[in-house]
Design an enzyme around this catalytic site. Structure first.
Site, mmCIF file in Angstrom:
data_model
loop_
_atom_site.group_PDB
_atom_site.id
_atom_site.type_symbol
_atom_site.label_atom_id
_atom_site.label_comp_id
_atom_site.label_asym_id
_atom_site.label_seq_id
_atom_site.Cartn_x
_atom_site.Cartn_y
_atom_site.Cartn_z
ATOM 1 N N ILE A 161 26.983 37.808 -35.869
ATOM 2 C CA ILE A 161 26.467 37.501 -37.201
ATOM 3 C C ILE A 161 24.966 37.326 -36.992
ATOM 4 O O ILE A 161 24.532 36.629 -36.066
ATOM 5 C CB ILE A 161 27.130 36.239 -37.809
ATOM 6 C CG1 ILE A 161 26.539 35.900 -39.184
ATOM 7 C CG2 ILE A 161 27.041 35.024 -36.896
ATOM 8 C CD1 ILE A 161 27.313 34.782 -39.929
ATOM 9 N N SER A 162 24.154 37.983 -37.814
ATOM 10 C CA SER A 162 22.706 37.957 -37.595
ATOM 11 C C SER A 162 22.145 36.552 -37.753
ATOM 12 O O SER A 162 22.693 35.713 -38.478
ATOM 13 C CB SER A 162 22.003 38.890 -38.581
ATOM 14 O OG SER A 162 22.534 40.190 -38.507
ATOM 15 N N GLN A 163 21.018 36.326 -37.086
ATOM 16 C CA GLN A 163 20.292 35.056 -37.189
ATOM 17 C C GLN A 163 19.884 34.835 -38.654
ATOM 18 O O GLN A 163 19.426 35.767 -39.315
ATOM 19 C CB GLN A 163 19.047 35.211 -36.316
ATOM 20 C CG GLN A 163 18.222 33.993 -36.148
ATOM 21 C CD GLN A 163 16.917 34.322 -35.428
ATOM 22 O OE1 GLN A 163 16.752 35.419 -34.878
ATOM 23 N NE2 GLN A 163 15.999 33.388 -35.444
#
Ligand code: SAH
Length: 223
Positions: free
Chosen positions: A72-74
Site C-alpha cells: 500500500i503506497s505511503q
C-alpha cells in the site's frame, strides 16, 4: 484490544483521531496544501486497507506490505499524486492502474465523479472491491486485467494515475487521456523512480518531472 473491521471500538476511535491528525500534520509539513486532499486523508480509515496485524501502523507515513510482493503506497505519495492530478482542474473521470489495497482508489472516489481501477492480481482486486463496498464508495468500476493496456471501453479519461512504475510513459495509456487531461505516474528502472505529470494538449503532450519516488514495477499480464 484487537481492531475490529468496522472500527467501532471507541478506544480505537480516539487513537485513530489522534494518530490521523498527526499524519495530516506531517503531510502539511511535507508540502501537501490542498484542503480537499488533506480532508480526505484525515477522514479515510486507512487501517481497513491493511492486514489486522499491521492496523496499528496504518497512520504512519510509510508503505506497508499487502501480500503478493506488493505494498500500500505511503500516505505522502498518495496525497502528492492526488494533488498533482487535481491541481489544474478537477477531473470528472479518473483511470487508476494498480488498485492494490484500494486506498488510493478510495481517495480518488471521494474527490471525483467516477473512478475506473485496474488490478492484475485477482486476490488484491477482489479484496479491494470488498473494502470499498464496506466503506460505501460506489462510484468505482473495477477490472481484473493488465492495466498497461489501459481500459479502452470508457476512454478518454480526464485523469489517469498509475501506482506501479513502467520504464517509460506507456503510449497506450497516454492515448486514453482526453485533451487537457492529466496523467500522474512514476517512471524508471531500479529502486528509484521519477514522478512525472503528463498533460495531453491539442497537439501532443507536455511532460514535467515532479520529484523522486519509489514504487513497485508495473508488470505485464495477470495473476
Ligand atoms: N495504490 C495502491 C498501490 C499498490 S502497489 C495502494 O496504495 O494500495 C501497485 C499495484 O499495481 C499492485 O497491486 C500491483 O499488483 C499492481 N500492478 C502492477 N502492474 C500492473 C498492471 N500491469 N496492471 C494492473 N495492475 C498492476
Amino acid at each position: 484490544m484487537p481492531l475490529t473491521m468496522d472500527g467501532l471500538d471507541p478506544g480505537i476511535g480516539m487513537t485513530s483521531r489522534r494518530t490521523r491528525e498527526r499524519l495530516v500534520q506531517r503531510l502539511m509539513e511535507a508540502g501537501i496544501d490542498s484542503p480537499d486532499v488533506l480532508r480526505v486523508m484525515r477522514e479515510l480509515p486507512r487501517h481497513l486497507f491493511v492486514d489486522e496485524a499491521l492496523a496499528s501502523r496504518a497512520y504512519e507515513d510509510s508503505a506497508l506490505p499487502i501480500g503478493h510482493g506488493q505494498t500500500i503506497s505511503q500516505p505522502y505519495t498518495v496525497a502528492r499524486m492526488t494533488q498533482a492530478l487535481l491541481e489544474y482542474a478537477r477531473p470528472d473521470t479518473v483511470l487508476e492502474i494498480g488498485t492494490g489495497s484500494g486506498f488510493q482508489t478510495a481517495v480518488l472516489a471521494s474527490l471525483v465523479r467516477r473512478v475506473y481501477s485496474v488490478e492484475r492480481v485477482r486476490e488484491l482486486f477482489e479484496r479491494a472491491q470488498r473494502r470499498l463496498s464496506l466503506i460505501k464508495k460506489r462510484n468505482i468500476r473495477f477490472r481484473h486485467g493488465d492495466g498497461a493496456l489501459g481500459w479502452h471501453e470508457y476512454a478518454p479519461y480526464q485523469g489517469i494515475i498509475v501506482t506501479a512504475a513502467p520504464r517509460g510513459v506507456p503510449r497506450l495509456l497516454a492515448e486514453q487521456l482526453a485533451t487537457g487531461g492529466v496523467m500522474v505516474l512514476p517512471v524508471g528502472e531500479g529502486a528509484r523512480h521519477q514522478l512525472v505529470r503528463v498533460v495531453r494538449l491539442e497537439h501532443g503532450f507536455e511532460q514535467e518531472v515532479l520529484e523522486s519516488v519509489s514504487f513497485v514495477p508495473l508488470l505485464t499480464g495477470v495473476s
